[in-house]
Write a protein that holds these residues in place. Structure first.
Motif, PDB file in Angstrom:
ATOM      1  N   PRO A 270       0.836  -1.205   0.000  1.00 39.23           N
ATOM      2  CA  PRO A 270       0.000   0.000   0.000  1.00 39.23           C
ATOM      3  C   PRO A 270       0.866   1.248   0.000  1.00 39.23           C
ATOM      4  CG  PRO A 270      -0.689  -1.549   1.722  1.00 39.23           C
ATOM      5  CD  PRO A 270       0.608  -2.043   1.184  1.00 39.23           C
ATOM      6  N   TRP A 271       0.310   2.300  -0.563  1.00 38.63           N
ATOM      7  CA  TRP A 271       1.014   3.570  -0.580  1.00 38.63           C
ATOM      8  C   TRP A 271       1.097   4.145   0.827  1.00 38.63           C
ATOM      9  CZ3 TRP A 271      -1.033   8.190   1.120  1.00 38.63           C
ATOM     10  CH2 TRP A 271      -0.254   9.337   0.884  1.00 38.63           C
ATOM     11  N   ALA A 272       2.197   4.814   1.124  1.00 39.34           N
ATOM     12  CA  ALA A 272       2.352   5.519   2.389  1.00 39.34           C
ATOM     13  C   ALA A 272       3.131   6.800   2.130  1.00 39.34           C
ATOM     14  CB  ALA A 272       3.074   4.659   3.424  1.00 39.34           C
ATOM     15  N   PRO A 273       2.841   7.868   2.849  1.00 34.85           N
ATOM     16  CA  PRO A 273       3.559   9.137   2.638  1.00 34.85           C
ATOM     17  C   PRO A 273       5.057   8.970   2.873  1.00 34.85           C
ATOM     18  CG  PRO A 273       1.610   9.472   4.005  1.00 34.85           C
ATOM     19  CD  PRO A 273       1.781   7.988   3.868  1.00 34.85           C
ATOM     20  N   THR A 274       5.832   9.726   2.149  1.00 35.71           N
ATOM     21  CA  THR A 274       7.282   9.735   2.368  1.00 35.71           C
ATOM     22  C   THR A 274       7.596  10.401   3.703  1.00 35.71           C
ATOM     23  OG1 THR A 274       7.568  11.874   1.285  1.00 35.71           O
ATOM     24  CG2 THR A 274       7.656   9.897  -0.112  1.00 35.71           C
ATOM     25  N   GLY A 275       8.824  10.245   4.139  1.00 35.14           N
ATOM     26  CA  GLY A 275       9.229  10.880   5.387  1.00 35.14           C
ATOM     27  C   GLY A 275       9.088  12.393   5.337  1.00 35.14           C
ATOM     28  N   TYR A 276       9.390  12.982   4.179  1.00 34.16           N
ATOM     29  CA  TYR A 276       9.294  14.435   4.045  1.00 34.16           C
ATOM     30  C   TYR A 276       7.843  14.909   4.113  1.00 34.16           C
ATOM     31  CZ  TYR A 276       9.841  19.122   2.083  1.00 34.16           C
ATOM     32  OH  TYR A 276       9.798  20.477   1.880  1.00 34.16           O
ATOM     33  N   THR A 277       6.964  14.155   3.470  1.00 29.91           N
ATOM     34  CA  THR A 277       5.544  14.494   3.533  1.00 29.91           C
ATOM     35  C   THR A 277       5.025  14.358   4.966  1.00 29.91           C
ATOM     36  OG1 THR A 277       5.208  13.730   1.260  1.00 29.91           O
ATOM     37  CG2 THR A 277       3.259  13.918   2.650  1.00 29.91           C
ATOM     38  N   ALA A 278       5.432  13.294   5.626  1.00 23.48           N
ATOM     39  CA  ALA A 278       5.039  13.097   7.024  1.00 23.48           C
ATOM     40  C   ALA A 278       5.550  14.238   7.891  1.00 23.48           C
ATOM     41  CB  ALA A 278       5.567  11.760   7.535  1.00 23.48           C
ATOM     42  N   PHE A 279       6.789  14.682   7.634  1.00 24.62           N
ATOM     43  CA  PHE A 279       7.356  15.789   8.405  1.00 24.62           C
ATOM     44  C   PHE A 279       6.515  17.050   8.252  1.00 24.62           C
ATOM     45  CE2 PHE A 279       9.946  19.632   8.489  1.00 24.62           C
ATOM     46  CZ  PHE A 279      10.483  19.567   9.763  1.00 24.62           C
ATOM     47  N   LYS A 280       6.138  17.388   7.029  1.00 26.09           N
ATOM     48  CA  LYS A 280       5.358  18.602   6.793  1.00 26.09           C
ATOM     49  C   LYS A 280       4.003  18.532   7.485  1.00 26.09           C
ATOM     50  CE  LYS A 280       5.875  18.339   2.307  1.00 26.09           C
ATOM     51  NZ  LYS A 280       5.750  18.655   0.861  1.00 26.09           N
ATOM     52  N   ALA A 281       3.351  17.371   7.407  1.00 23.93           N
ATOM     53  CA  ALA A 281       2.042  17.229   8.052  1.00 23.93           C
ATOM     54  C   ALA A 281       2.159  17.304   9.572  1.00 23.93           C
ATOM     55  CB  ALA A 281       1.412  15.900   7.628  1.00 23.93           C
ATOM     56  N   LEU A 282       3.120  16.572  10.121  1.00 25.30           N
ATOM     57  CA  LEU A 282       3.295  16.553  11.576  1.00 25.30           C
ATOM     58  C   LEU A 282       3.754  17.914  12.099  1.00 25.30           C
ATOM     59  CD1 LEU A 282       4.975  13.055  11.888  1.00 25.30           C
ATOM     60  CD2 LEU A 282       2.797  13.702  12.927  1.00 25.30           C
ATOM     61  N   MET A 283       4.635  18.586  11.353  1.00 25.17           N
ATOM     62  CA  MET A 283       5.104  19.899  11.789  1.00 25.17           C
ATOM     63  C   MET A 283       3.948  20.884  11.858  1.00 25.17           C
ATOM     64  SD  MET A 283       8.064  21.353  12.639  1.00 25.17           S
ATOM     65  CE  MET A 283       7.451  22.445  13.883  1.00 25.17           C
ATOM     66  N   SER A 284       3.051  20.802  10.908  1.00 25.84           N
ATOM     67  CA  SER A 284       1.876  21.677  10.924  1.00 25.84           C
ATOM     68  C   SER A 284       1.015  21.419  12.153  1.00 25.84           C
ATOM     69  CB  SER A 284       1.045  21.458   9.651  1.00 25.84           C
ATOM     70  OG  SER A 284       1.803  21.736   8.488  1.00 25.84           O
ATOM     71  N   ALA A 285       0.793  20.149  12.440  1.00 22.45           N
ATOM     72  CA  ALA A 285      -0.025  19.796  13.598  1.00 22.45           C
ATOM     73  C   ALA A 285       0.634  20.216  14.902  1.00 22.45           C
ATOM     74  CB  ALA A 285      -0.292  18.290  13.598  1.00 22.45           C
ATOM     75  N   ARG A 286       1.946  20.052  14.988  1.00 16.17           N
ATOM     76  CA  ARG A 286       2.639  20.403  16.234  1.00 16.17           C
ATOM     77  C   ARG A 286       2.719  21.917  16.438  1.00 16.17           C
ATOM     78  NH1 ARG A 286       0.596  16.671  17.007  1.00 16.17           N
ATOM     79  NH2 ARG A 286       1.354  14.591  16.507  1.00 16.17           N
ATOM     80  N   LEU A 287       2.832  22.677  15.348  1.00 20.25           N
ATOM     81  CA  LEU A 287       2.809  24.132  15.496  1.00 20.25           C
ATOM     82  C   LEU A 287       1.438  24.614  15.965  1.00 20.25           C
ATOM     83  CD1 LEU A 287       4.889  25.282  12.391  1.00 20.25           C
ATOM     84  CD2 LEU A 287       5.542  25.435  14.809  1.00 20.25           C
ATOM     85  N   VAL A 288       0.407  23.942  15.503  1.00 18.16           N
ATOM     86  CA  VAL A 288      -0.939  24.249  15.997  1.00 18.16           C
ATOM     87  C   VAL A 288      -1.008  24.012  17.507  1.00 18.16           C
ATOM     88  CG1 VAL A 288      -3.346  23.456  15.974  1.00 18.16           C
ATOM     89  CG2 VAL A 288      -2.135  23.836  13.825  1.00 18.16           C
ATOM     90  N   ALA A 289      -0.427  22.896  17.951  1.00 16.02           N
ATOM     91  CA  ALA A 289      -0.407  22.597  19.388  1.00 16.02           C
ATOM     92  C   ALA A 289       0.419  23.628  20.148  1.00 16.02           C
ATOM     93  CB  ALA A 289       0.139  21.194  19.621  1.00 16.02           C
ATOM     94  N   ALA A 290       1.545  24.043  19.565  1.00 14.13           N
ATOM     95  CA  ALA A 290       2.417  25.006  20.236  1.00 14.13           C
ATOM     96  C   ALA A 290       1.701  26.326  20.494  1.00 14.13           C
ATOM     97  CB  ALA A 290       3.668  25.250  19.389  1.00 14.13           C
ATOM     98  N   ILE A 291       0.837  26.725  19.575  1.00 12.57           N
ATOM     99  CA  ILE A 291       0.151  28.011  19.695  1.00 12.57           C
ATOM    100  C   ILE A 291      -1.149  27.898  20.481  1.00 12.57           C
ATOM    101  CG2 ILE A 291      -0.829  29.949  18.404  1.00 12.57           C
ATOM    102  CD1 ILE A 291       2.216  29.589  18.133  1.00 12.57           C
ATOM    103  N   TRP A 292      -1.899  26.830  20.270  1.00 12.01           N
ATOM    104  CA  TRP A 292      -3.259  26.778  20.797  1.00 12.01           C
ATOM    105  C   TRP A 292      -3.500  25.759  21.905  1.00 12.01           C
ATOM    106  CZ3 TRP A 292      -3.324  27.576  15.213  1.00 12.01           C
ATOM    107  CH2 TRP A 292      -3.696  28.876  14.867  1.00 12.01           C
ATOM    108  N   SER A 293      -2.542  24.909  22.192  1.00  8.00           N
ATOM    109  CA  SER A 293      -2.745  23.953  23.293  1.00  8.00           C
ATOM    110  C   SER A 293      -2.474  24.630  24.632  1.00  8.00           C
ATOM    111  CB  SER A 293      -1.811  22.750  23.129  1.00  8.00           C
ATOM    112  OG  SER A 293      -1.936  21.865  24.225  1.00  8.00           O
ATOM    113  N   ASN A 294      -3.448  24.569  25.518  1.00  7.25           N
ATOM    114  CA  ASN A 294      -3.293  25.176  26.844  1.00  7.25           C
ATOM    115  C   ASN A 294      -2.376  24.325  27.725  1.00  7.25           C
ATOM    116  OD1 ASN A 294      -5.195  27.259  26.244  1.00  7.25           O
ATOM    117  ND2 ASN A 294      -6.847  25.796  26.630  1.00  7.25           N
ATOM    118  N   ILE A 295      -1.786  24.951  28.717  1.00  6.02           N
ATOM    119  CA  ILE A 295      -1.030  24.200  29.719  1.00  6.02           C
ATOM    120  C   ILE A 295      -2.033  23.469  30.606  1.00  6.02           C
ATOM    121  CG2 ILE A 295       0.500  24.365  31.713  1.00  6.02           C
ATOM    122  CD1 ILE A 295       1.846  26.740  30.377  1.00  6.02           C
TER     123      ILE A 295
END
Length: 432
Positions: A36-61
């Motif tokens: 089965p197809w799976a995203p490359t490491g670079y694609t995974a990095f871009k997706a995960l980095m986006s999600a983690r930046l969202v957490a960095a800005i909007w996730s409460n302590i």
């Protein structure tokens, strides 16, 4: 990222199983079942980095310890003012200043370089944590793809991306978050078959710099190196090198801060395990606490994670195929069960205690979904094709990968997981 062929697995769990075929067409034997197809490491990095930046800005302590045991003393190290909790008293000395300096140094550099105010320094450090988490997640993802297959890998990626648990933990300034990072590195290196020193170094850093109890998660790796591969001397060599190499600077920094010789990791263990009261004086919860917490943070994936190991062997028995991978399935999946067995039985429970196994929960959940797809393909689709063959005396169907006929199951579970996770994360952000 190149994907390994899963021809044997795909054939064995295909729409029509070879052993039930009345005819063994030679052309079928030459059919290639593509992975089965799976995203490359670079694609995974871009997706995960986006999600983690969202957490960095909007996730409460969400944890008071993060505020008073880590942000507050870091503010003291940087600006010379801050409250001190009892954990940092020389009487107890159960917190490490080395861990604080690991975060304070880049924050100081950023603050001095750009003359930033404290709010920007706060968000810079959170964004830096999101970047570190993303790198560790991509490495873990690549290891999962190699060890468990690209289908399990892409499911893990989805679960990591949208999990409320990862939204909370990925950018938290907590030792358990650091241990989560190191767990992903150690497991990723192990799954990739990388040099043993990478896994040993990661576990050592997790236990010494982060949280000493996180060393438990290195037990399966140690079993594999010592008992399966018989590399005892190599293992002891790396344990000595990284144990001493990491412990000495940590002890030096902590001793300078406390004004006496201090082994903070040892003090944590002595206080929490061998003192008369332990951590129970700070609250006790029954078994259901982690169940409720896990369902809130991983919803449908959480119960699936617990049945990953028995479901793996059950699917292998029903479908009649060998379990793939260089290491036994029970060993690959052992770490999470060890953690659960120990921490679920402790009276004192906190959400952050589960942070180190959040990526493993995603992995176990993905393994369970994969097994359910194999079972569906073999039992339901296979029975349907065999019935058609008997009734119409047709030749055996061409081999297809089991994910083709059972894709709806993975999509349904993933969609439910994403919807519930995003809803929960938004609720946390809004404080509802």
């Amino acid at each position: 990222m190149a994907m390994t062929s899963v021809r044997s697995r795909g054939q064995a769990a295909a729409h029509y199983h070879r052993k039930n075929s009345p005819e063994n067409d030679s052309s079928q034997a030459n059919d290639v079942v593509r992975a089965p197809w799976a995203p490359t490491g670079y694609t995974a990095f871009k997706a995960l980095m986006s999600a983690r930046l969202v957490a960095a800005i909007w996730s409460n302590i969400s944890d008071c310890d993060e505020t008073y045991n880590y942000w507050e003393p870091t503010h003291y190290l940087m600006y010379g003012a801050g409250f001190q909790t009892w954990e940092y008293s020389p009487v107890y000395a159960i917190r490490s200043y080395a861990y604080l300096w690991l975060h304070a140094m880049p924050a100081l550099f950023y603050g001095k370089l750009f003359q930033s105010n404290k709010v920007l320094v706060f968000f810079f450090l959170r964004c830096l944590l999101s970047f570190c988490c993303t790198l560790c997640e991509v490495y873990f993802y690549r290891g999962v793809c190699k060890q468990f297959g690209s289908h399990v890998g892409r499911l893990v990626l989805v679960f990591l991306l949208f999990s409320t648990g990862m939204f909370i933990s990925s950018t938290a300034f907590l030792p358990s978050t650091f241990s989560m990072y190191m767990t992903m590195v150690s497991m990723g290196a192990w799954f990739l078959g990388a040099a043993h020193w990478v896994s040993v170094a990661s576990v050592a850093a997790s236990a010494i710099v982060g949280w000493p109890f996180a060393g438990i998660l290195g037990i399966p790796i140690a079993i594999d190196i010592l008992m399966k591969k018989k590399k005892i001397l190599e293992f002891l060599k790396w344990v000595a090198i990284f144990g001493i190499g990491i412990l000495v600077p940590v002890v030096y920094v902590d001793s300078m801060a406390y004004g006496k010789i201090v082994l903070a990791p040892l003090n944590i263990v002595l206080y929490n395990v061998f003192s008369q009261h332990g951590p129970d004086i700070y609250g006790q919860e029954d078994f259901s606490y982690y169940i409720i917490n896990g369902c809130l943070n991983f919803n449908v994936v959480f119960p699936l994670a617990f049945v990953a190991l028995p479901l793996t062997y059950f699917a292998a028995y029903i479908v009649d195929i060998p379990i793939s991978g260089r290491t036994p399935a029970w060993l690959r999946l052992l770490a999470m069960y060890l953690w659960v067995a120990i921490f679920f039985l402790q009276s004192h429970k906190e959400e952050r205690f589960l942070f180190p196994i959040y990526p493993l929960i995603a992995l176990h959940g993905a393994v369970s979904v994969d097994c359910l797809q194999k079972l569906y393909c073999h039992v339901v689709v296979g029975w349907r094709y065999r019935r058609v063959q008997r009734e119409h005396s047709t030749a055996a169907m061409p081999y297809q990968h089991y994910t083709q006929s059972s894709a709806w199951l993975a999509i349904l579970i993933s969609a439910a997981f994403i919807l519930l996770s995003v809803s929960r994360s938004l609720a946390l952000y809004k404080g509802t």
